[in-house]
Write a protein that holds these residues in place. Structure first.
Motif, PDB file in Angstrom:
ATOM      1  N   SER A   1       3.291   6.684  10.555  1.00 41.81           N
ATOM      2  CA  SER A   1       4.041   7.904  10.825  1.00 41.81           C
ATOM      3  C   SER A   1       3.064   9.061  10.865  1.00 41.81           C
TER       4      SER A   1
ATOM      5  N   GLY B   1      11.669  14.871   4.465  1.00 41.80           N
ATOM      6  CA  GLY B   1      11.090  13.729   3.763  1.00 41.80           C
ATOM      7  C   GLY B   1      10.857  12.546   4.663  1.00 41.80           C
ATOM      8  N   LEU B   2      11.723  11.570   4.556  1.00 50.18           N
ATOM      9  CA  LEU B   2      11.580  10.290   5.237  1.00 50.18           C
ATOM     10  C   LEU B   2      11.228  10.403   6.718  1.00 50.18           C
ATOM     11  N   PRO B   3      10.100   9.830   7.116  1.00 53.91           N
ATOM     12  CA  PRO B   3       9.771   9.827   8.537  1.00 53.91           C
ATOM     13  C   PRO B   3      10.680   8.855   9.287  1.00 53.91           C
TER      14      PRO B   3
ATOM     15  N   PHE C   1      11.534   1.237   2.762  1.00 56.52           N
ATOM     16  CA  PHE C   1      10.383   1.865   2.112  1.00 56.52           C
ATOM     17  C   PHE C   1      10.339   1.378   0.662  1.00 56.52           C
TER      18      PHE C   1
ATOM     19  N   THR D   1       6.855   8.832  -2.656  1.00 58.98           N
ATOM     20  CA  THR D   1       8.126   9.560  -2.746  1.00 58.98           C
ATOM     21  C   THR D   1       8.964   9.436  -1.481  1.00 58.98           C
ATOM     22  N   GLY D   2       8.595   8.537  -0.586  1.00 57.12           N
ATOM     23  CA  GLY D   2       9.406   8.357   0.614  1.00 57.12           C
ATOM     24  C   GLY D   2       9.006   9.259   1.766  1.00 57.12           C
ATOM     25  N   MET D   3       7.835   9.836   1.709  1.00 61.09           N
ATOM     26  CA  MET D   3       7.458  10.818   2.713  1.00 61.09           C
ATOM     27  C   MET D   3       6.588  10.244   3.835  1.00 61.09           C
ATOM     28  N   CYS D   4       5.854   9.144   3.564  1.00 60.03           N
ATOM     29  CA  CYS D   4       4.849   8.732   4.556  1.00 60.03           C
ATOM     30  C   CYS D   4       5.154   7.436   5.287  1.00 60.03           C
ATOM     31  N   GLY D   5       5.861   6.525   4.663  1.00 58.19           N
ATOM     32  CA  GLY D   5       6.152   5.263   5.352  1.00 58.19           C
ATOM     33  C   GLY D   5       5.038   4.227   5.287  1.00 58.19           C
ATOM     34  N   ALA D   6       3.971   4.490   4.535  1.00 61.61           N
ATOM     35  CA  ALA D   6       2.875   3.516   4.418  1.00 61.61           C
ATOM     36  C   ALA D   6       3.364   2.224   3.774  1.00 61.61           C
TER      37      ALA D   6
ATOM     38  N   THR E   1      13.811  -2.180   8.354  1.00 65.20           N
ATOM     39  CA  THR E   1      12.657  -1.553   7.718  1.00 65.20           C
ATOM     40  C   THR E   1      13.087  -0.819   6.458  1.00 65.20           C
TER      41      THR E   1
ATOM     42  N   ARG F   1       6.137   0.624   4.084  1.00 65.05           N
ATOM     43  CA  ARG F   1       7.316   0.000   4.688  1.00 65.05           C
ATOM     44  C   ARG F   1       7.133  -1.504   4.921  1.00 65.05           C
ATOM     45  N   ILE F   2       8.239  -2.206   4.806  1.00 68.76           N
ATOM     46  CA  ILE F   2       8.270  -3.649   5.003  1.00 68.76           C
ATOM     47  C   ILE F   2       9.620  -3.994   5.633  1.00 68.76           C
ATOM     48  N   THR F   3       9.759  -5.225   6.044  1.00 63.10           N
ATOM     49  CA  THR F   3      11.026  -5.648   6.633  1.00 63.10           C
ATOM     50  C   THR F   3      11.793  -6.513   5.643  1.00 63.10           C
TER      51      THR F   3
ATOM     52  N   ASN G   1       3.482  11.740   9.303  1.00 63.96           N
ATOM     53  CA  ASN G   1       3.353  12.179   7.912  1.00 63.96           C
ATOM     54  C   ASN G   1       2.218  11.436   7.207  1.00 63.96           C
ATOM     55  N   GLU G   2       2.172  10.115   7.404  1.00 61.99           N
ATOM     56  CA  GLU G   2       1.118   9.346   6.737  1.00 61.99           C
ATOM     57  C   GLU G   2      -0.256   9.742   7.292  1.00 61.99           C
TER      58      GLU G   2
ATOM     59  N   VAL H   1       0.980   5.826  -0.357  1.00 60.44           N
ATOM     60  CA  VAL H   1       0.224   7.082  -0.398  1.00 60.44           C
ATOM     61  C   VAL H   1       0.937   8.053  -1.340  1.00 60.44           C
ATOM     62  N   ASP H   2       2.086   8.561  -0.918  1.00 62.00           N
ATOM     63  CA  ASP H   2       2.752   9.565  -1.753  1.00 62.00           C
ATOM     64  C   ASP H   2       3.658   8.923  -2.802  1.00 62.00           C
TER      65      ASP H   2
ATOM     66  N   ILE I   1       0.861  -1.185   0.000  1.00 63.90           N
ATOM     67  CA  ILE I   1       0.000   0.000   0.000  1.00 63.90           C
ATOM     68  C   ILE I   1       0.900   1.239   0.000  1.00 63.90           C
TER      69      ILE I   1
ATOM     70  N   ASN J   1       5.963  -2.406  12.814  1.00 61.64           N
ATOM     71  CA  ASN J   1       5.321  -2.468  11.499  1.00 61.64           C
ATOM     72  C   ASN J   1       3.943  -3.113  11.530  1.00 61.64           C
TER      73      ASN J   1
ATOM     74  N   VAL K   1      10.852   4.056  -2.363  1.00 58.41           N
ATOM     75  CA  VAL K   1      12.153   4.647  -2.675  1.00 58.41           C
ATOM     76  C   VAL K   1      13.310   3.650  -2.609  1.00 58.41           C
TER      77      VAL K   1
END
Ligand SMILES: Cc1cc2nc3c(=O)[nH]c(=O)nc-3n(C[C@H](O)[C@H](O)[C@H](O)COP(=O)(O)OP(=O)(O)OC[C@H]3O[C@@H](n4cnc5c(N)ncnc54)[C@H](O)[C@@H]3O)c2cc1C
Ligand SMILES: Cc1cc2nc3c(=O)[nH]c(=O)nc-3n(C[C@H](O)[C@H](O)[C@H](O)COP(=O)(O)OP(=O)(O)OC[C@H]3O[C@@H](n4cnc5c(N)ncnc54)[C@H](O)[C@@H]3O)c2cc1C
Ligand code: SF4
Ligand code: SF4
Ligand code: FES
Lengths: 276, 465
Positions: free
Chosen positions: B254, B237-239, A234, A218-223, A232, A225-227, B256-257, A215-216, A213, B248, A237
C-alpha cells in the motif's frame, strides 16, 4: 520509561526481558502483543506479551534472536530502556470453557502460548500442552507452562529430551487417545501449516497465532496482510489469531521472506559492528 | 497590472530526483513584493470565500507589499495554525486561487496566494522571531487530543491559548500524523513541521507518543485521570486494496506502507534497520496526492521506470496540479485510462508482471466525474518488480471500535454536529479525516479550530452554569 528490570537467558538465542510498562501491564489480555523499537534508527517489530504483572507494572517478552532487530533488543541489559514501546495491540484471545484444549507451541512460539494456556486453564478447561523444539536446550518455559497444564508433552527433533519426533506426532497421539475440543497452535509458520493439516484430519477446530511482518501494528500499512478463507485480513488488527484451517500458510510463508536478502545483510553488518 | 504571475524557483528535475531536497525553493523578498503588487485589494475579496478557514488574504498580501513580512505572518496566524504547511500543500488551484478576481473575472492567472503564504511563514521562521501566541492563565481543566495530525495540532494550540491543560496522545513514535509519515520531505520538510510542534510545546501542550487511546488506556481510564474533554483527530487508517488476483504477492504494498517505510522509518537510509525494496520498474496505482508522492519517491529510490496507472484521464486526476507537473518533469510515465486486473509472480512469489486493461469514459457517476468503463479485449502486461497500491484509505477504526456507544456512519466515519463538531458522546468532539473520510490538511485544521471553540463553550457552560 520502558526500563528493563530483569533479563534471563533461556538459551543462547532466547532471552526473557521484564520491562516497566505499567499501562500496558494493566490493559493487556492473553493474545495481545506490543511493537518495540530500539534506537532512533531502529525498526518497529512485534512481540507477544508473554506475561504481565500489573502490581509491579511490568510486562514480560520472550525474544528469539533471528535478525538485527531481535538482536538489538536482546543485547540490552537491566537498566537500559527501550526507545519505543506501544501496545497492547491485536485482538485478545477468545477464551471460553470448551472442554479439552490441545495447546501446541513450537520454538519461541511457546512464549505467546503461555498466557493463552493460563487463561484457558483459569476458564476451567482441561489443557494438554505440547512443547516442541529442535533440541533439549531450546525447550523454554516448561515450568511456567506446567503450572497451567493438566499434562505437558515434550517433543524434540533429535530425541535429546522428552519424546523424539515432530510436534505433529505428539498431536496425533493425543487426538487418537482422547476427544479434543479445540487446538491452539503457535510457532514457526511452517509448523503451524502442518499442525493445522493434522488437526483438520481429526476435525478439531484450531486457532493459529500468526507472526507476519509488520510496520505500524495499528492497521495503517497493510504489511501484515494474509489470506484467510479467501479474504484479505490484517494480522495486527483482525488477528493475530485466526481459524488455522482457513489460513493460506503458503502465501504467508512467501510473504515472510519478502525482505530476506536485505535482512541477512543487515544482520551480518550488525554482528560485525559488535565485534569491533 | 500587466505584471505576470511570479514563477516559483525549483531545483532542476534531474538534480532533485537524486535526493530528497525540497523541489520548490521559495520566493525572494523582491519576487514576493512584486507578486503582492498584483493583488487588487478587491472590495469584495472572493478569494477569501475559497479558503476553508477564511484567511484574510488581501490583508496579509498588503503587508507583504509593504515589506512588513512579520506582520503578514501574524495575519496568517490569526486563522491558520500551520501557514508554512498550507502554503506548500493546499490545493490552491481548487480553493483560494480558483476564486481570485483574476481567475474568475479576467481569465488571467490568479495571484499566487499559496506562494505568498509560504513566503511570509518561512520568513518568520527563518528570522528567528517566531511569535509564540499568548496563552491565558491556566484554568486547570485537562483535555485530551487523540492523534497529532493537523486537526489535533490545531485543536491543541487553540485550547492552550484558552488556558487548558492539553495532552496530545499519538499512536506512532513521532508527532505530526500524515505530515510526517505520509507527505515526503521533497514536498514538506519535517523540520518545518517540527518548528510548529516546538511552538506548541512552548505554549505548554504536552505530547505522549506510543500511546493508543482505546488500547494503552481507554477513554474511561483517562476520565478517571481527570480529563474532561476529548478531541478525536485520528485520521484515516486502513489502506484499501482492489481485491484482484495476485495482490498479496511480495513487492505489492500500500502507499501507506511504502511512504511510512521511507518517511517515518527512513528505510532508504542504509544506517536504519527498516528495509525497503524499491525496484527498477515501479507501478503506482491511483491518481491522488498519495499516488503522486509514492511514484516520485520511487524515482528518488532509483527506479528506471516509475509509472502512474490511473483508470480515469488526466483531467479527473485528484492530485494537486503542481505535483502532477513536477512528476511529469521528473520523467514519471502516466498511463491513464488504464486499470490493473491481475498480478503475476516469479517462482519466489515476487511480483513480476501486472495485467492492465484499457478504460473509456462513460456517463458521469455520483461524484460528477465520468465513470471509467473497461474495454473488453484490451488487456496487456507490463513488467514490474514493485507495485504501490494507492486507491484510498478507510477511516481509522481504533477509536470507533473501542467506543461502541460512539455514533458512526456506515463508512466508519464519526458522526458530528456540523457546526459544533460534537459527537454523540457530549464531551467528545472530532474532526479531520476521521469525520470527513479523506480530506485536506487545511480542512482538518479548520475542524480543529472550530472544535476548540465549541469545546471551550461547552466546558465553560458545564463548569460555570
Ligand atoms: C503478532 C506477533 C507476535 C510475535 N511475537 C514474538 C515473540 O513473542 N517472540 C519472538 O521472538 N518473536 C515474535 N514475533 C516475531 C518477531 O516479530 C520477529 O522475529 C522479528 O520481527 C524479527 O526481526 P529481526 O530484524 O530480528 O529479523 P529479520 O531480519 O526481520 O528476520 C530474520 C529472518 O527471520 C525470519 N523471520 C522474520 N520475521 C519472522 C517472523 N515474524 N516469524 C518467523 N520468522 C521470521 C525471516 O525469514 C528472516 O529471514 C512475533 C511476530 C508477530 C507478528
Ligand atoms: C501521502 C499523502 C499526501 C497528501 N497530500 C496532501 C496535500 O498535498 N494537500 C492536502 O491538503 N492534503 C494532503 N493529504 C491529505 C491530508 O494529509 C489529510 O487530509 C490530513 O493529514 C488529515 O489530518 P488529520 O489530523 O485528520 O489526521 P492525520 O494526519 O491522519 O493524523 C491522525 C493521527 O492520529 C493518530 N491516531 C489514530 N488513532 C489514534 C489513537 N487511537 N490514539 C492515538 N493516536 C491515534 C495516527 O497515528 C495519526 O498520526 C495527503 C495525504 C497523504 C496520505
Ligand atoms: S490556507 Fe490554503 S486555501 Fe487558505 S489561503 Fe492559504 S493556501 Fe489558500
Ligand atoms: S481576489 Fe485575488 S486580486 Fe482580489 S483580493 Fe483576493 S487575491 Fe487579491
Ligand atoms: S502492521 Fe501495518 S497494517 Fe498491520
Amino acid at each position: 520509561m520502558n526500563k528493563i528490570v530483569e533479563k534471563e537467558h533461556f538459551s543462547e538465542n532466547v532471552v526473557r526481558l521484564e520491562i516497566e510498562a505499567p499501562r500496558i501491564a494493566k490493559a493487556r489480555r492473553a493474545g495481545h502483543f506490543v511493537i518495540v523499537k530500539v534506537g532512533e534508527t531502529g525498526e518497529r517489530i512485534p512481540l507477544t506479551i508473554a506475561a504481565a504483572n500489573p502490581e509491579r507494572g511490568t510486562i514480560t517478552l520472550v525474544i528469539q534472536k533471528v535478525g538485527v532487530s531481535s538482536r538489538r533488543i536482546t543485547d540490552l541489559n537491566v537498566g537500559d530502556e527501550l526507545t519505543d514501546l506501544v501496545g497492547p495491540l491485536g485482538e485478545a484471545t477468545h477464551i471460553e470453557k470448551v472442554g479439552t484444549v490441545l495447546a501446541c507451541g513450537g520454538g519461541v512460539g511457546v512464549a505467546p502460548l503461555l498466557p493463552i494456556v493460563e487463561a484457558l486453564k483459569k476458564a476451567g478447561n482441561r489443557v494438554v500442552t505440547i512443547l516442541a523444539a529442535r533440541t533439549k536446550d531450546l525447550v523454554i518455559l516448561e515450568e511456567q507452562i506446567a503450572e497451567y497444564s493438566d499434562e505437558v508433552i515434550i517433543m524434540t527433533d533429535d530425541g535429546s529430551y522428552g519424546k523424539k519426533g515432530l510436534i505433529t506426532d505428539g498431536m496425533k497421539e493425543v487426538m487418537e487417545r482422547e476427544k479434543v475440543d479445540e487446538a491452539v497452535v503457535i510457532g514457526p509458520a511452517i509448523m503451524m501449516k502442518f499442525a493445522a493439516l493434522t488437526t483438520k484430519e481429526y476435525n478439531v477446530p484450531t486457532v493459529a497465532s500468526l507472526n507476519t511482518i509488520m510496520v505500524d501494528g495499528t492497521g495503517m500499512c497493510g504489511a501484515c496482510r494474509i489470506t484467510v478463507g479467501g479474504k484479505t485480513k490484517f494480522v495486527c488488527v483482525d488477528g493475530p489469531e485466526f481459524d488455522a484451517h482457513q489460513v493460506d500458510f503458503d502465501e504467508m510463508l512467501l510473504r515472510l521472506n519478502g525482505y530476506k536478502e536485505i535482512e541477512k545483510g543487515a544482520e551480518q553488518q550488525y554482528l560485525k559492528s559488535k565485534d569491533k | 497590472t500587466a505584471l505576470k504571475r511570479v514563477h516559483m524557483g525549483e531545483v532542476a528535475p534531474n538534480e532533485r530526483v537524486k535526493s530528497n531536497v525540497e523541489v520548490n525553493t521559495g520566493l525572494t523578498a523582491d519576487e514576493a513584493i512584486d507578486e503582492a503588487r498584483r493583488c487588487l485589494d478587491c472590495p469584495d475579496p472572493t478569494c477569501i470565500t475559497g479558503c476553508p478557514v477564511e484567511i484574510n488574504i488581501p490583508k496579509f498580501i498588503k503587508r507583504i507589499e509593504l515589506g512588513e513580512f512579520l506582520d503578514a505572518a501574524r495575519v496568517l496566524k490569526e486563522t491558520s495554525a500551520l501557514p508554512a504547511v498550507c502554503g506548500r500543500v493546499c490545493p490552491q488551484e481548487k480553493q483560494c486561487e480558483a476564486k481570485c478576481f483574476y481567475q474568475v473575472k479576467m481569465q488571467k492567472e490568479p495571484v499566487a496566494i499559496g506562494y505568498l503564504e509560504r513566503f511570509a511563514a518561512d520568513y518568520e521562521r527563518e528570522s528567528g522571531q517566531i511569535s509564540v501566541p499568548e496563552v491565558a492563565a491556566p484554568n486547570g481543566i485537562k483535555v485530551a487530543v487523540i492523534g497529532s495530525g493537523p486537526a489535533g495540532l490545531t485543536f491543541a494550540g487553540d485550547m492552550a491559548k484558552h488556558g487548558y491543560d492539553v495532552t496530545v496522545f499519538e499512536a506512532l513514535h513521532q508527532i505530526g500524523g500524515v505530515l510526517k509519515y505520509g507527505i515526503p520531505e521533497f514536498r514538506l520538510p519535517n523540520s518545518i513541521v517540527d518548528v510548529e510542534i516546538d511552538n506548541l510545546k512552548k505554549m505548554g501542550v504536552k505530547f505522549e507518543t506510543n500511546f493508543i487511546v482505546g488500547r494503552t488506556a481507554t477513554i474511561e481510564d483517562l476520565k478517571e485521570e481527570g480529563f474532561q474533554g476529548f478531541f478525536t483527530g485520528s485520521g484515516a487508517g486502513l489502506p484499501r486494496f482492489m481485491n484482484i488476483p495476485g495482490e498479496n504477492y511480495i513487492g505489492i504494498l500500500s502507499s501507506n506502507e511504502y511512504l511510512t517505510r521511507v518517511n517515518l522509518m527512513d528505510a532508504a537510509n542504509p544506517a536504519t534497520d527498516t528495509p525497503i525494496i524499491s525496484g527498477k520498474n515501479v507501478a503506482v496505482i491511483g491518481g491522488g496526492n498519495t499516488a503522486m508522492d509514492s511514484v516520485r519517491t520511487a524515482k528518488r529510490l532509483g527506479a528506471d521506470r516509475a509509472m502512474i496507472i490511473y483508470r480515469r484521464s488526466m483531467e479527473e486526476m485528484p492530485a494537486r496540479v503542481e505535483e502532477i507537473k513536477h512528476a511529469q518533469e521528473e520523467g514519471i510515465e502516466f498511463m491513464t485510462l488504464t486499470n490493473p486486473v491481475e498480478y503475476f509472480a516469479d517462482e519466489t512469489g515476487r511480483v513480476s508482471k501486472v495485467r492492465v486493461q484499457k478504460m473509456e469514459l462513460g456517463e458521469p457517476d455520483a461524484s460528477g466525474r465520468r465513470r471509467p468503463v473497461p474495454m473488453e479485449g484490451s488487456e496487456y502486461d507490463i513488467e514490474v518488480d514493485t507495485v504501490v497500491v494507492s486507491v484510498g484509505v478507510s477511516p481509522n477504526p481504533l477509536i470507533p471500535s473501542s467506543l461502541p456507544q460512539l455514533e458512526t456512519t456506515r463508512w466508519g466515519t464519526i458522526v458530528v454536529d456540523e457546526e459544533k463538531l460534537q459527537t454523540s458522546i457530549p464531551e467528545m468532539f472530532a474532526g479531520g479525516d476521521i469525520v470527513r473520510g479523506g480530506a485536506t490538511v487545511i480542512l482538518a485544521m479548520g475542524d480543529g479550530r472550530n472544535a476548540a471553540a465549541s469545546m471551550h463553550n461547552y466546558l465553560q457552560d458545564k463548569l460555570n452554569p
